[in-house]
Design a protein around this motif. Structure first.
Motif, PDB file in Angstrom:
ATOM      1  N   ALA A 126       2.248   1.328 -12.197  1.00 55.55           N
ATOM      2  CA  ALA A 126       2.011   1.920 -13.515  1.00 55.55           C
ATOM      3  C   ALA A 126       3.318   2.270 -14.224  1.00 55.55           C
ATOM      4  O   ALA A 126       3.358   2.331 -15.461  1.00 55.55           O
ATOM      5  CB  ALA A 126       1.143   3.166 -13.369  1.00 55.55           C
ATOM      6  N   ARG A 127       4.396   2.470 -13.445  1.00 51.98           N
ATOM      7  CA  ARG A 127       5.687   2.819 -14.042  1.00 51.98           C
ATOM      8  C   ARG A 127       6.554   1.586 -14.324  1.00 51.98           C
ATOM      9  O   ARG A 127       7.644   1.712 -14.863  1.00 51.98           O
ATOM     10  CB  ARG A 127       6.462   3.756 -13.106  1.00 51.98           C
ATOM     11  N   THR A 128       6.071   0.417 -13.961  1.00 52.63           N
ATOM     12  CA  THR A 128       6.854  -0.817 -14.089  1.00 52.63           C
ATOM     13  C   THR A 128       6.673  -1.434 -15.470  1.00 52.63           C
ATOM     14  O   THR A 128       5.617  -1.314 -16.097  1.00 52.63           O
ATOM     15  CB  THR A 128       6.412  -1.831 -13.011  1.00 52.63           C
ATOM     16  N   GLU A 129       7.709  -2.113 -15.932  1.00 52.76           N
ATOM     17  CA  GLU A 129       7.632  -2.846 -17.194  1.00 52.76           C
ATOM     18  C   GLU A 129       6.413  -3.771 -17.181  1.00 52.76           C
ATOM     19  O   GLU A 129       6.232  -4.574 -16.262  1.00 52.76           O
ATOM     20  CB  GLU A 129       8.912  -3.670 -17.375  1.00 52.76           C
ATOM     21  N   PRO A 130       5.535  -3.671 -18.189  1.00 51.39           N
ATOM     22  CA  PRO A 130       4.286  -4.446 -18.174  1.00 51.39           C
ATOM     23  C   PRO A 130       4.475  -5.955 -18.089  1.00 51.39           C
ATOM     24  O   PRO A 130       3.587  -6.664 -17.615  1.00 51.39           O
ATOM     25  CB  PRO A 130       3.620  -4.053 -19.500  1.00 51.39           C
ATOM     26  N   ALA A 131       5.625  -6.471 -18.557  1.00 48.98           N
ATOM     27  CA  ALA A 131       5.846  -7.918 -18.502  1.00 48.98           C
ATOM     28  C   ALA A 131       5.912  -8.430 -17.066  1.00 48.98           C
ATOM     29  O   ALA A 131       5.678  -9.616 -16.813  1.00 48.98           O
ATOM     30  CB  ALA A 131       7.130  -8.281 -19.241  1.00 48.98           C
ATOM     31  N   LEU A 132       6.218  -7.542 -16.128  1.00 50.59           N
ATOM     32  CA  LEU A 132       6.241  -7.908 -14.719  1.00 50.59           C
ATOM     33  C   LEU A 132       4.913  -7.519 -14.086  1.00 50.59           C
ATOM     34  O   LEU A 132       4.513  -6.350 -14.140  1.00 50.59           O
ATOM     35  CB  LEU A 132       7.378  -7.198 -13.985  1.00 50.59           C
ATOM     36  N   CYS A 133       4.236  -8.461 -13.502  1.00 48.49           N
ATOM     37  CA  CYS A 133       2.978  -8.171 -12.798  1.00 48.49           C
ATOM     38  C   CYS A 133       3.328  -7.645 -11.408  1.00 48.49           C
ATOM     39  O   CYS A 133       3.231  -8.366 -10.397  1.00 48.49           O
ATOM     40  CB  CYS A 133       2.107  -9.415 -12.721  1.00 48.49           C
ATOM     41  N   ALA A 134       3.766  -6.388 -11.367  1.00 49.47           N
ATOM     42  CA  ALA A 134       4.257  -5.808 -10.120  1.00 49.47           C
ATOM     43  C   ALA A 134       3.166  -5.731  -9.061  1.00 49.47           C
ATOM     44  O   ALA A 134       3.459  -5.799  -7.862  1.00 49.47           O
ATOM     45  CB  ALA A 134       4.841  -4.425 -10.390  1.00 49.47           C
ATOM     46  N   ASP A 135       1.915  -5.579  -9.496  1.00 48.39           N
ATOM     47  CA  ASP A 135       0.838  -5.552  -8.503  1.00 48.39           C
ATOM     48  C   ASP A 135       0.772  -6.875  -7.739  1.00 48.39           C
ATOM     49  O   ASP A 135       0.573  -6.907  -6.522  1.00 48.39           O
ATOM     50  CB  ASP A 135      -0.508  -5.231  -9.155  1.00 48.39           C
ATOM     51  N   ARG A 136       0.991  -7.978  -8.446  1.00 53.25           N
ATOM     52  CA  ARG A 136       0.963  -9.286  -7.795  1.00 53.25           C
ATOM     53  C   ARG A 136       2.188  -9.469  -6.893  1.00 53.25           C
ATOM     54  O   ARG A 136       2.102 -10.088  -5.833  1.00 53.25           O
ATOM     55  CB  ARG A 136       0.918 -10.396  -8.838  1.00 53.25           C
ATOM     56  N   VAL A 137       3.334  -8.948  -7.320  1.00 56.01           N
ATOM     57  CA  VAL A 137       4.530  -9.035  -6.480  1.00 56.01           C
ATOM     58  C   VAL A 137       4.314  -8.275  -5.171  1.00 56.01           C
ATOM     59  O   VAL A 137       4.645  -8.768  -4.084  1.00 56.01           O
ATOM     60  CB  VAL A 137       5.771  -8.498  -7.215  1.00 56.01           C
ATOM     61  N   LEU A 138       3.742  -7.083  -5.253  1.00 55.37           N
ATOM     62  CA  LEU A 138       3.458  -6.305  -4.058  1.00 55.37           C
ATOM     63  C   LEU A 138       2.473  -7.023  -3.146  1.00 55.37           C
ATOM     64  O   LEU A 138       2.650  -7.070  -1.924  1.00 55.37           O
ATOM     65  CB  LEU A 138       2.912  -4.929  -4.448  1.00 55.37           C
ATOM     66  N   PHE A 139       1.432  -7.583  -3.738  1.00 52.81           N
ATOM     67  CA  PHE A 139       0.451  -8.339  -2.958  1.00 52.81           C
ATOM     68  C   PHE A 139       1.129  -9.496  -2.230  1.00 52.81           C
ATOM     69  O   PHE A 139       0.922  -9.712  -1.034  1.00 52.81           O
ATOM     70  CB  PHE A 139      -0.639  -8.864  -3.895  1.00 52.81           C
ATOM     71  N   SER A 140       1.963 -10.254  -2.944  1.00 51.66           N
ATOM     72  CA  SER A 140       2.645 -11.398  -2.351  1.00 51.66           C
ATOM     73  C   SER A 140       3.591 -10.954  -1.245  1.00 51.66           C
ATOM     74  O   SER A 140       3.680 -11.608  -0.190  1.00 51.66           O
ATOM     75  CB  SER A 140       3.414 -12.166  -3.430  1.00 51.66           C
ATOM     76  N   ALA A 141       4.306  -9.852  -1.466  1.00 53.94           N
ATOM     77  CA  ALA A 141       5.212  -9.347  -0.427  1.00 53.94           C
ATOM     78  C   ALA A 141       4.451  -9.034   0.848  1.00 53.94           C
ATOM     79  O   ALA A 141       4.898  -9.346   1.961  1.00 53.94           O
ATOM     80  CB  ALA A 141       5.946  -8.111  -0.934  1.00 53.94           C
ATOM     81  N   LYS A 142       3.273  -8.437   0.723  1.00 49.81           N
ATOM     82  CA  LYS A 142       2.467  -8.121   1.904  1.00 49.81           C
ATOM     83  C   LYS A 142       1.981  -9.392   2.595  1.00 49.81           C
ATOM     84  O   LYS A 142       1.888  -9.446   3.824  1.00 49.81           O
ATOM     85  CB  LYS A 142       1.295  -7.218   1.522  1.00 49.81           C
ATOM     86  N   GLU A 143       1.673 -10.423   1.815  1.00 52.78           N
ATOM     87  CA  GLU A 143       1.288 -11.699   2.402  1.00 52.78           C
ATOM     88  C   GLU A 143       2.447 -12.300   3.201  1.00 52.78           C
ATOM     89  O   GLU A 143       2.250 -12.829   4.303  1.00 52.78           O
ATOM     90  CB  GLU A 143       0.856 -12.663   1.303  1.00 52.78           C
ATOM     91  N   SER A 144       3.654 -12.229   2.660  1.00 52.89           N
ATOM     92  CA  SER A 144       4.820 -12.736   3.385  1.00 52.89           C
ATOM     93  C   SER A 144       5.050 -11.958   4.672  1.00 52.89           C
ATOM     94  O   SER A 144       5.381 -12.541   5.714  1.00 52.89           O
ATOM     95  CB  SER A 144       6.070 -12.673   2.495  1.00 52.89           C
ATOM     96  N   VAL A 145       4.888 -10.645   4.609  1.00 50.37           N
ATOM     97  CA  VAL A 145       5.054  -9.817   5.808  1.00 50.37           C
ATOM     98  C   VAL A 145       4.026 -10.216   6.867  1.00 50.37           C
ATOM     99  O   VAL A 145       4.349 -10.327   8.058  1.00 50.37           O
ATOM    100  CB  VAL A 145       4.932  -8.327   5.452  1.00 50.37           C
ATOM    101  N   TYR A 146       2.796 -10.448   6.435  1.00 46.43           N
ATOM    102  CA  TYR A 146       1.755 -10.844   7.391  1.00 46.43           C
ATOM    103  C   TYR A 146       2.121 -12.153   8.083  1.00 46.43           C
ATOM    104  O   TYR A 146       1.843 -12.334   9.274  1.00 46.43           O
ATOM    105  CB  TYR A 146       0.404 -10.978   6.693  1.00 46.43           C
ATOM    106  N   LYS A 147       2.740 -13.068   7.360  1.00 44.71           N
ATOM    107  CA  LYS A 147       3.098 -14.363   7.948  1.00 44.71           C
ATOM    108  C   LYS A 147       4.219 -14.241   8.969  1.00 44.71           C
ATOM    109  O   LYS A 147       4.410 -15.142   9.792  1.00 44.71           O
ATOM    110  CB  LYS A 147       3.465 -15.355   6.839  1.00 44.71           C
ATOM    111  N   VAL A 148       4.988 -13.162   8.914  1.00 46.45           N
ATOM    112  CA  VAL A 148       5.932 -12.850   9.987  1.00 46.45           C
ATOM    113  C   VAL A 148       5.200 -12.166  11.135  1.00 46.45           C
ATOM    114  O   VAL A 148       5.404 -12.482  12.311  1.00 46.45           O
ATOM    115  CB  VAL A 148       7.073 -11.951   9.468  1.00 46.45           C
ATOM    116  N   TRP A 149       4.330 -11.231  10.803  1.00 52.79           N
ATOM    117  CA  TRP A 149       3.643 -10.406  11.795  1.00 52.79           C
ATOM    118  C   TRP A 149       2.719 -11.217  12.717  1.00 52.79           C
ATOM    119  O   TRP A 149       2.785 -11.099  13.941  1.00 52.79           O
ATOM    120  CB  TRP A 149       2.827  -9.332  11.074  1.00 52.79           C
ATOM    121  N   TYR A 150       1.861 -12.035  12.126  1.00 55.32           N
ATOM    122  CA  TYR A 150       0.785 -12.631  12.911  1.00 55.32           C
ATOM    123  C   TYR A 150       1.266 -13.575  14.022  1.00 55.32           C
ATOM    124  O   TYR A 150       0.783 -13.476  15.167  1.00 55.32           O
ATOM    125  CB  TYR A 150      -0.214 -13.351  12.007  1.00 55.32           C
ATOM    126  N   PRO A 151       2.204 -14.496  13.758  1.00 58.33           N
ATOM    127  CA  PRO A 151       2.621 -15.376  14.854  1.00 58.33           C
ATOM    128  C   PRO A 151       3.264 -14.632  16.025  1.00 58.33           C
ATOM    129  O   PRO A 151       3.230 -15.115  17.156  1.00 58.33           O
ATOM    130  CB  PRO A 151       3.634 -16.315  14.179  1.00 58.33           C
TER     131      PRO A 151
END
Length: 205
Positions: A126-151
């Motif tokens: 909510a505090r991020t510049e609206p032009a950046l879809c920060a919610d999607r960036v956070l979601f993607s970061a968690k997906e990348s972390v999962y791809k390290v975690w699971y294997p």
């Protein structure tokens, strides 16, 4: 976005035709043509990256859990989204895990943020510049972390198990579960051409 020693191959646009090895075929035995095309195309990226590591004839079948099965001594990650696909690989004696993810640079669908982001993360968005879809960036970061975690752990890691703080093109992910030998991962993110791309690696101790 990834360190020296990690090889990356990517492709944008319609998926290029790619011949699958017989060991890779079961992963898309009942798939619709579009799914099959993406499955094959991202493996084409993986083969290019693996050749750069000196593995000219490597294949990447899907395991029973649908996760990619990398050649012995290799760790890697693949991602694909409409119009883009990429693979990153490295040698397991240097890297314990690699995670990459690509997403459309667009807000998460209504209601999804409450499922995948903590209250603190939602406040940060909510505090991020609206032009950046920060919610999607956070979601993607968690997906990348999962791809390290699971294997490494072969266990589930929920969105609620990862707290991500974004920096300027970087992020810090704090894990609420043990299993990697560390509870903090450092990654990078970028936005361009309508995409969000995130990446994180775990060096071998």
């Amino acid at each position: 976005m990834l360190p020296v020693g990690v090889e990356v191959a990517e492709h944008a646009g319609p998926p290029l035709p790619e011949v699958l090895h017989p060991s890779e075929e079961p992963g898309v035995a009942n798939a619709v043509p579009a799914r099959r095309a993406e499955y094959a195309a991202v493996r084409g990226c993986a083969r290019i990256a693996l050749r750069r590591l000196g593995l000219p004839d490597a294949t990447v079948p899907a395991g029973p859990d649908r996760a990619p099965v990398w050649p012995a001594g290799i760790v890697g990650s693949m991602t694909h989204v409409d119009g883009y696909r990429a693979a990153a690989v490295g040698r397991a004696d240097s890297w314990a895990g690699i995670g990459i993810d690509a997403e459309p640079h667009a807000p998460l669908p209504p209601g999804v943020d409450a499922l995948v982001l903590s209250v603190d993360e939602q406040r940060a968005v909510a505090r991020t510049e609206p032009a950046l879809c920060a919610d999607r960036v956070l979601f993607s970061a968690k997906e990348s972390v999962y791809k390290v975690w699971y294997p490494v752990t072969r266990s589930w890691l929920g969105f609620e198990d990862v707290d991500v703080v974004l920096g300027d093109g970087t992020f810090v992910a704090r894990l609420r579960r043990t299993g990697l030998g560390t509870d903090v991962l450092h990654g990078r993110w970028a936005v361009g051409d309508g995409l969000v791309v995130t990446a994180v690696v775990l060096a071998r101790a």
